[in-house]
Motif scaffolding. Structure first.
Motif, mmCIF file in Angstrom:
data_model
loop_
_atom_site.group_PDB
_atom_site.id
_atom_site.type_symbol
_atom_site.label_atom_id
_atom_site.label_comp_id
_atom_site.label_asym_id
_atom_site.label_seq_id
_atom_site.Cartn_x
_atom_site.Cartn_y
_atom_site.Cartn_z
ATOM 1 N N TYR A 137 0.865 -1.169 0.000
ATOM 2 C CA TYR A 137 0.000 0.000 0.000
ATOM 3 C C TYR A 137 0.910 1.231 0.000
ATOM 4 O O TYR A 137 1.999 1.203 0.581
ATOM 5 N N ASN A 178 1.251 5.863 -0.657
ATOM 6 C CA ASN A 178 0.679 7.193 -0.808
ATOM 7 C C ASN A 178 1.811 8.098 -1.291
ATOM 8 O O ASN A 178 2.675 8.482 -0.509
ATOM 9 N N GLN A 199 1.845 14.618 2.238
ATOM 10 C CA GLN A 199 0.791 14.776 3.246
ATOM 11 C C GLN A 199 1.426 15.308 4.518
ATOM 12 O O GLN A 199 2.542 14.951 4.860
ATOM 13 N N LEU A 257 -1.489 8.187 6.153
ATOM 14 C CA LEU A 257 -2.578 7.635 5.353
ATOM 15 C C LEU A 257 -2.040 6.966 4.095
ATOM 16 O O LEU A 257 -1.026 7.400 3.542
ATOM 17 N N ALA A 307 -3.434 5.816 0.344
ATOM 18 C CA ALA A 307 -4.548 5.982 -0.588
ATOM 19 C C ALA A 307 -4.467 5.065 -1.800
ATOM 20 O O ALA A 307 -5.413 4.980 -2.572
ATOM 21 N N GLU A 308 -3.344 4.382 -1.966
ATOM 22 C CA GLU A 308 -3.162 3.546 -3.158
ATOM 23 C C GLU A 308 -2.905 2.105 -2.734
ATOM 24 O O GLU A 308 -2.273 1.860 -1.711
ATOM 25 N N SER A 309 -3.386 1.165 -3.539
ATOM 26 C CA SER A 309 -3.192 -0.261 -3.256
ATOM 27 C C SER A 309 -2.620 -0.949 -4.490
ATOM 28 O O SER A 309 -3.335 -1.658 -5.201
ATOM 29 N N HIS A 355 -7.752 -3.332 4.541
ATOM 30 C CA HIS A 355 -7.418 -1.908 4.524
ATOM 31 C C HIS A 355 -8.460 -1.172 3.699
ATOM 32 O O HIS A 355 -8.827 -1.613 2.609
ATOM 33 N N ARG A 356 -8.916 -0.042 4.219
ATOM 34 C CA ARG A 356 -9.818 0.833 3.478
ATOM 35 C C ARG A 356 -8.972 1.939 2.880
ATOM 36 O O ARG A 356 -8.259 2.633 3.593
ATOM 37 N N GLU A 357 -9.021 2.097 1.554
ATOM 38 C CA GLU A 357 -8.188 3.102 0.896
ATOM 39 C C GLU A 357 -8.419 4.473 1.499
ATOM 40 O O GLU A 357 -9.543 4.871 1.766
ATOM 41 N N GLY A 358 -7.313 5.176 1.748
ATOM 42 C CA GLY A 358 -7.372 6.487 2.362
ATOM 43 C C GLY A 358 -7.216 6.437 3.870
ATOM 44 O O GLY A 358 -7.058 7.459 4.518
ATOM 45 N N SER A 359 -7.245 5.240 4.424
ATOM 46 C CA SER A 359 -7.106 5.051 5.866
ATOM 47 C C SER A 359 -5.637 4.839 6.225
ATOM 48 O O SER A 359 -4.814 4.506 5.380
#
Length: 147
Positions: free
Chosen positions: A10, A12, A16, A25, A27-29, A40-44
């Motif tokens: 994962y 990002n 940030q 955070l 945001a990419e998988s 994992h929830r993207e952006g978490s």
């Protein structure tokens, strides 16, 4: 596991700003887990590792790397990030750098072996353990189930 690697990645890439005590955070998988071992929830900034195994515990190798700096307007001094397990920083997985100027990026890299008891779950994250906000760019975390 029969010799097969169970790995997830994962990332990002954009810059940030992460407040002190907050998680980085992702945001990419590029290579998400498709086996149900890692959620994992993207952006978490949190990842749930599952103890799906026939043994006493599952073992995960977690590696994190990123470029970190003190943002413009910050106080020059020591900054740090650490892997956390269930909300607690893992002391042996803390990366500490001391930039001599704001916006001076350093590469921070940490790794840890995380045991998860059979049938249980634990949450991991990467936390800004500094006493001020930091800039993070090109964050990348690799989670590999090794046993």
């Amino acid at each position: 596991m029969k010799g097969k690697t169970k790995m997830a990645e994962y990332s990002n890439t954009p810059l940030q700003t992460v407040d002190d005590g907050s998680n980085i955070l992702f945001a990419e998988s590029p290579f998400p887990c498709t086996k149900g071992f890692v959620y994992h929830r993207e952006g978490s900034g949190v990842f749930r590792l599952r103890g799906v195994t026939n043994q006493c515990r599952a073992l995960y190798k977690v590696w994190f790397g990123a470029n970190i700096a003190i943002p413009t307007g910050g106080t020059v001094g020591e900054i740090s990030v650490a892997l956390t397990l269930d909300g607690e920083p893992l002391g042996a997985s803390e990366a500490i750098v001391t930039p001599t100027a704001t916006e001076a990026f350093f590469n921070a890299s940490v790794a840890a072996i995380i045991p998860i008891d059979r049938g249980c779950c634990s949450v991991i994250a990467v936390e800004n353990t500094s006493d001020q906000p930091i800039d993070v760019q090109n964050a990348n975390i690799i989670i590999e189930r090794i046993a």
